[in-house]
Design an enzyme around this catalytic site. Sequence first.
Site, PDB file in Angstrom:
ATOM      1  N   GLU A   1       0.873  -1.175   0.000  1.00  0.00           N
ATOM      2  CA  GLU A   1       0.000   0.000   0.000  1.00  0.00           C
ATOM      3  C   GLU A   1       0.904   1.218   0.000  1.00  0.00           C
ATOM      4  O   GLU A   1       1.660   1.448   0.935  1.00  0.00           O
ATOM      5  CB  GLU A   1      -0.896   0.003   1.240  1.00  0.00           C
TER       6      GLU A   1
ATOM      7  N   ASP B   1      -5.223   9.651  10.365  1.00  0.00           N
ATOM      8  CA  ASP B   1      -3.903   9.123  10.709  1.00  0.00           C
ATOM      9  C   ASP B   1      -3.366   9.674  12.018  1.00  0.00           C
ATOM     10  O   ASP B   1      -3.573  10.838  12.346  1.00  0.00           O
ATOM     11  CB  ASP B   1      -2.911   9.444   9.584  1.00  0.00           C
TER      12      ASP B   1
ATOM     13  N   TYR C   1     -10.795  -4.326   3.895  1.00  0.00           N
ATOM     14  CA  TYR C   1      -9.838  -3.853   4.895  1.00  0.00           C
ATOM     15  C   TYR C   1     -10.569  -3.771   6.233  1.00  0.00           C
ATOM     16  O   TYR C   1     -11.512  -3.001   6.390  1.00  0.00           O
ATOM     17  CB  TYR C   1      -9.335  -2.479   4.460  1.00  0.00           C
TER      18      TYR C   1
END
Lengths: 270, 395
Positions: A52, A63, A177
């Site tokens: 990725e 994040d 995911y």
Amino acid sequence: MNNHNGRITSLFTNRDKHDKVMSLFITAGYPNLEDTVDLVLGFEANGAELIELGMPFSDPLADGPTIQEASNVSIQNGITIPKIFDMVKQIREKSEIPIILMGYINPVLKYGVKKFCEEASKCGVDGLIIPDAPLEESAILSKAASNNNLNMIYLVAPNSTDERMRRVDEESSGFVYCVSVTGVTGAREGNEVADSVSMFIDRVNKNVTQNPKLVGFGIKNHQDAQVISKKLDGFIVGSALIDTIKSNYPNNGWQENVFQFVKELKYGNI
Amino acid sequence: MKYTAPTKEGYFGKFGGKFVPEILIPALEELEAAYEETLDDPVFQKEYHDLLREYVGRPTKLTYANRLTDHYGKAKIYFKREDLCHTGAHKINNAIGQLLLARKMGKSRIIAETGAGQHGVATATACAKFGFDCVIYMGAEDMERQKLNVERMRLLGAEVRGVHSGSKTLKDATNEAIRDWVTNVENTFYIIGSVVGPHPYPMMTRNFHRVIGEETGEQIRKSEGRDPDYLIACVGGGSNAIGFFYPFIENDMVKMIGVEAAGLGADTDQTAATITKGVPGVLHGSLSYLLQSEEGQIQLAHSVSAGLDYPGIGPEHAHLHDSKRVHYYGVTDEEAMNAVKLVSEKEGIIPAIETAHALAFLEKLMPTTQKDEIVAVNFSGRGDKDMKTISDWFA
């Protein structure tokens, strides 16, 4: 028609389910623009089977501090989408490892969704993960992606309902995911991840039945990875890898130390 | 013309939406359902309006600015006095509304972002009044230029967390608040301070502020027998402006002007004039106009006013701009500071620097007006919090 269609899918076909796929996330252009290609090839040589490649954004709100900092460094280094495409091309000269681009939607919109998908596909990208374009907003992307044989990978989280998980499974291609904990990206202390995750994984297995499943967020070593991905197809490591780069770079032999970490992630201490 | 935005997907024309990580989707769905319930809940509505009356101090006054009117010698100027709200700005209307919603949803912990500190103070105030834990994210640079508000929030029992990433202003405080929300989504309610963020926030925040425009309409019709010809409000994210404009949107006779912070000038790179200079993109959960680079990276805004120092704007404003229902103009730091002085001297009211941007636009608008016209300015906040910036500027 498309010579790279299905790289991700082939990875999971006829596979021993005890052999977990290790996917690694690295911010493109970190620590330097010229390191990315070598790092990716080294990851593959040491056990990674999926990459990725992070496309940096100035405001990465999903994040934690590690990837925020790597994104900032890369933007300072002058990263651009064309430079990321160029990195993928260089990797493709030497490797068939499946490559997913992962990033926020704004730079993609600015580049032009159609143009982005066409060029990504042409240089050898296999799929996209755009965390801030959930199913509700993905229509603009998914059409261009499928026209260009790019897999669209969506996420499920511990607070996703069963119905939502089934919808994500329906819309995803390549794999699903699984975000192991609520929160931002980043390595977790102690057993925080492993303890809370097992009920979630049982729900994932009940509802996500068409796609392979990889689990990510908070995994920092081989032990974590094996425990968490036991009932799934593989695992994803990002922040712990970038932390390892950060603590070794730019010392002599930093890349070897990083590759050693990658090898241990996959195989344990051997 | 009938105005029905947003759609049930949260779109105002082509702007808005829910561009958030998967983890927040259940939270937004839960929020939307809870909010919808309150609309027909007489108990909730009564408590909200009782609090606005008895705690916030509504209705706020509509003051005729006679000396400022004489100064320009044209249309009559009125101020809608949101500076008279408890805590000194309009922000409390929304903070109280969202806090009642958080309580209804059983959330125990409140988080918020703040730029000028007015939304942080309003949220900390509401949390104190109802006994909620409160964490406020604020850019380190804003903490410096709005020290008084930091002290106020702390005295009210809130924890103020300084944000040192990026430009250390409102944009970065918002990123950090969203990260907290993603992490603590089960027990935490995020009170967004402007008409930005993912659906249903822009709609919900607008509706908690529409009382501003509704009162203005009643008051002006009482004193003048009709609606005003012009409404002027400053726009950062755009909450005071949308609350002021929204009840008048279907009356085409009312011209509406949103005033952005142009910083050193909309033609420089030291600006926060998002509509004038921005292009559509996604930040903080919705699609709207944004200051961004060729590469799609968000650019740093600049304004002397911490409350307007934001590279985005609410999606409804983007739509009202595209549909030409509202016209948007920029006012520079210098023009705004001159308006602070003028209005303080002429009317005996010290405006917040944010509000002064709306007031500064009178310089451009007034010469084009007629004596029998009416201009209403939303006086969104008072200037006490800005005294250090103001005295440094004129030193």
